[in-house]
Design an enzyme around this catalytic site. Sequence first.
Site, PDB file in Angstrom:
ATOM      1  N   GLU A 216      -0.771  -6.987   9.503  1.00 47.55           N
ATOM      2  CA  GLU A 216      -2.023  -6.421   9.011  1.00 47.55           C
ATOM      3  C   GLU A 216      -3.230  -7.097   9.652  1.00 47.55           C
ATOM      4  O   GLU A 216      -4.178  -6.431  10.056  1.00 47.55           O
ATOM      5  CB  GLU A 216      -2.069  -6.566   7.487  1.00 47.55           C
ATOM      6  CG  GLU A 216      -3.212  -5.842   6.816  1.00 47.55           C
ATOM      7  CD  GLU A 216      -3.149  -5.936   5.294  1.00 47.55           C
ATOM      8  OE1 GLU A 216      -4.015  -5.329   4.643  1.00 47.55           O
ATOM      9  OE2 GLU A 216      -2.243  -6.623   4.751  1.00 47.55           O
TER      10      GLU A 216
ATOM     11  N   ASP B   4     -12.940  -5.191   2.280  1.00 46.22           N
ATOM     12  CA  ASP B   4     -12.977  -5.368   0.832  1.00 46.22           C
ATOM     13  C   ASP B   4     -13.639  -6.654   0.331  1.00 46.22           C
ATOM     14  O   ASP B   4     -14.515  -6.622  -0.519  1.00 46.22           O
ATOM     15  CB  ASP B   4     -11.553  -5.311   0.264  1.00 46.22           C
ATOM     16  CG  ASP B   4     -10.877  -3.982   0.549  1.00 46.22           C
ATOM     17  OD1 ASP B   4     -11.468  -3.133   1.241  1.00 46.22           O
ATOM     18  OD2 ASP B   4      -9.745  -3.787   0.087  1.00 46.22           O
TER      19      ASP B   4
ATOM     20  N   TYR C 254       0.853  -1.198   0.000  1.00 47.93           N
ATOM     21  CA  TYR C 254       0.000   0.000   0.000  1.00 47.93           C
ATOM     22  C   TYR C 254       0.888   1.247   0.000  1.00 47.93           C
ATOM     23  O   TYR C 254       1.203   1.785   1.062  1.00 47.93           O
ATOM     24  CB  TYR C 254      -0.898   0.010   1.236  1.00 47.93           C
ATOM     25  CG  TYR C 254      -1.743  -1.235   1.424  1.00 47.93           C
ATOM     26  CD1 TYR C 254      -2.853  -1.478   0.609  1.00 47.93           C
ATOM     27  CD2 TYR C 254      -1.452  -2.155   2.422  1.00 47.93           C
ATOM     28  CE1 TYR C 254      -3.638  -2.605   0.780  1.00 47.93           C
ATOM     29  CE2 TYR C 254      -2.240  -3.291   2.602  1.00 47.93           C
ATOM     30  CZ  TYR C 254      -3.328  -3.511   1.782  1.00 47.93           C
ATOM     31  OH  TYR C 254      -4.106  -4.629   1.960  1.00 47.93           O
TER      32      TYR C 254
ATOM     33  N   ARG D  30      -5.667 -13.358  -0.361  1.00 47.76           N
ATOM     34  CA  ARG D  30      -6.171 -12.172  -1.031  1.00 47.76           C
ATOM     35  C   ARG D  30      -7.449 -12.468  -1.821  1.00 47.76           C
ATOM     36  O   ARG D  30      -7.792 -13.629  -2.051  1.00 47.76           O
ATOM     37  CB  ARG D  30      -5.099 -11.621  -1.993  1.00 47.76           C
ATOM     38  CG  ARG D  30      -3.786 -11.256  -1.318  1.00 47.76           C
ATOM     39  CD  ARG D  30      -3.904 -10.047  -0.431  1.00 47.76           C
ATOM     40  NE  ARG D  30      -4.269  -8.841  -1.194  1.00 47.76           N
ATOM     41  CZ  ARG D  30      -4.471  -7.641  -0.652  1.00 47.76           C
ATOM     42  NH1 ARG D  30      -4.378  -7.473   0.652  1.00 47.76           N
ATOM     43  NH2 ARG D  30      -4.798  -6.612  -1.408  1.00 47.76           N
TER      44      ARG D  30
ATOM     45  N   GLN E 175     -14.088   5.899   1.776  1.00 47.17           N
ATOM     46  CA  GLN E 175     -13.935   4.898   2.840  1.00 47.17           C
ATOM     47  C   GLN E 175     -14.654   5.406   4.091  1.00 47.17           C
ATOM     48  O   GLN E 175     -15.095   6.555   4.127  1.00 47.17           O
ATOM     49  CB  GLN E 175     -12.440   4.643   3.133  1.00 47.17           C
ATOM     50  CG  GLN E 175     -11.847   3.519   2.319  1.00 47.17           C
ATOM     51  CD  GLN E 175     -10.437   3.165   2.755  1.00 47.17           C
ATOM     52  OE1 GLN E 175      -9.691   4.002   3.281  1.00 47.17           O
ATOM     53  NE2 GLN E 175     -10.042   1.925   2.535  1.00 47.17           N
TER      54      GLN E 175
ATOM     55  N   TRP F 105     -10.587 -10.128   4.793  1.00 43.69           N
ATOM     56  CA  TRP F 105     -11.761  -9.788   5.589  1.00 43.69           C
ATOM     57  C   TRP F 105     -12.783 -10.923   5.647  1.00 43.69           C
ATOM     58  O   TRP F 105     -13.931 -10.698   6.035  1.00 43.69           O
ATOM     59  CB  TRP F 105     -12.425  -8.526   5.035  1.00 43.69           C
ATOM     60  CG  TRP F 105     -11.619  -7.292   5.316  1.00 43.69           C
ATOM     61  CD1 TRP F 105     -10.747  -6.674   4.478  1.00 43.69           C
ATOM     62  CD2 TRP F 105     -11.595  -6.536   6.535  1.00 43.69           C
ATOM     63  NE1 TRP F 105     -10.177  -5.577   5.087  1.00 43.69           N
ATOM     64  CE2 TRP F 105     -10.692  -5.467   6.345  1.00 43.69           C
ATOM     65  CE3 TRP F 105     -12.254  -6.651   7.761  1.00 43.69           C
ATOM     66  CZ2 TRP F 105     -10.425  -4.524   7.346  1.00 43.69           C
ATOM     67  CZ3 TRP F 105     -11.994  -5.712   8.749  1.00 43.69           C
ATOM     68  CH2 TRP F 105     -11.090  -4.672   8.541  1.00 43.69           C
TER      69      TRP F 105
END
Length: 437
Positions: A404, A172, A32, A204, A110, A361
Amino acid sequence: MDKTNLIEGAKKVLNSNFNEEKGFTIPCEGLYPFQWHWDSGFIAIGYAHYDIEKAKREVESLLSGQWENGFIPHIIFHNESDTYFPGPDYHRSDLHPSSPKTIKTTGITQPPVLGFVLKEIYDIARDKQDVLEFIRRNIDKIFKNHEHFYKYRDPHDEGLVYIYHNWESGTDNSPIWDEIWKTMDPPKYKYERKDTTHVDASQRPTNREYDCYLHLLEIAKAHNYDDAKIADLSPFLVQDPLFNAILTKSNEALIELYHILGGNEDKVEVLKSWQNKAKDSFEAKLFNEELGSYVYYDLRNQKQIAFTTSSSFTPLFAGIPNTGRANKLAHRLLKNFGSEDLFLCASFDPKSEQFNPKKYWRGPVWINLNWLIYKGLKRYKYYELAERLKQETINYIEKHGFYEYFDARKDQFENAAYGGKNFSWSAALTLDLLNEK
């Protein structure tokens, strides 16, 4: 690792991810490389504990990408990088007449954290007058952002705003969106994924999911990011409890800050009217009695999306539920997310078949959601449960470092860390938890 070493480690992560020239902090190196909206809000809270000037720069750097109509994008492209897709040339924010002329951004947003972030910075700061001047310079910009949501994203004037892209949720690839993806038949776009060069692809979103994500952006771009046209055409139109809880909490914070500053009675009255409508609509529309939790509402198909996620508990942070519903939330949290074999709090219901403990997520624990839920539990005086959540959160960091996201399963604790390393909001919010008065 003792508390002092954790604090110094967190500061090191933030300082190393800070771009001194542009005044913003990347979430983590490689994966990122730009400035993300809600990341920067959480990061500013961390800086407030030891470098208030960086906290202020972080917020003002984000606001430098605000559109003339009040919209604040989810990414600000201050710098050049080839390690992330889709970048500025894909998003084409210039298609909208209100977008900045001198800086590139995305055309989606966001969760709007800046309202409550300003209040957190004020509460943490020692020099209140200095911070109040900073707030005075910036608070109306955040009010204008909220005004934009209620003007363009609340078609029924009910105090609940919609998102039209899953990236706007911040969560996401949540299983929440799976039913929507099934209704879509996107083209197979040609592009080079950059995220899977930094993180194992199994952790991912899939390529098919990415095709859906890009298709939603193509719809938005085809109509120059016009909210009304997107609302008519997008297959993705969702009222998200996390997004709306954060907006509601930020409204509350702006009311408190305007009172401290003095004046602005007209804005305070508008904020209160938004608050009242939002709380009523939360209770009438987003609570699912059978699940005992808040859920998402599919505005396109006029129905609840009946799953519990970590986002389902964030209305506690905003003071939305009454005591009875708060009790149901605490019960649901313990029963499904905090049983004897699980650490708090998985991002998706661990008892669901769609739970994936390693995949972004779709199951892992995230430090920022734990922080929001922790604050919410304390607000409703669930002190024992809040303390458990706080300690389990710190234990992840102490064992693995500032990753993360993490596996919620206790028997996987030795290998629980996933995603980006030296992740900024993990460091920032750990600082906040450790420095709590």
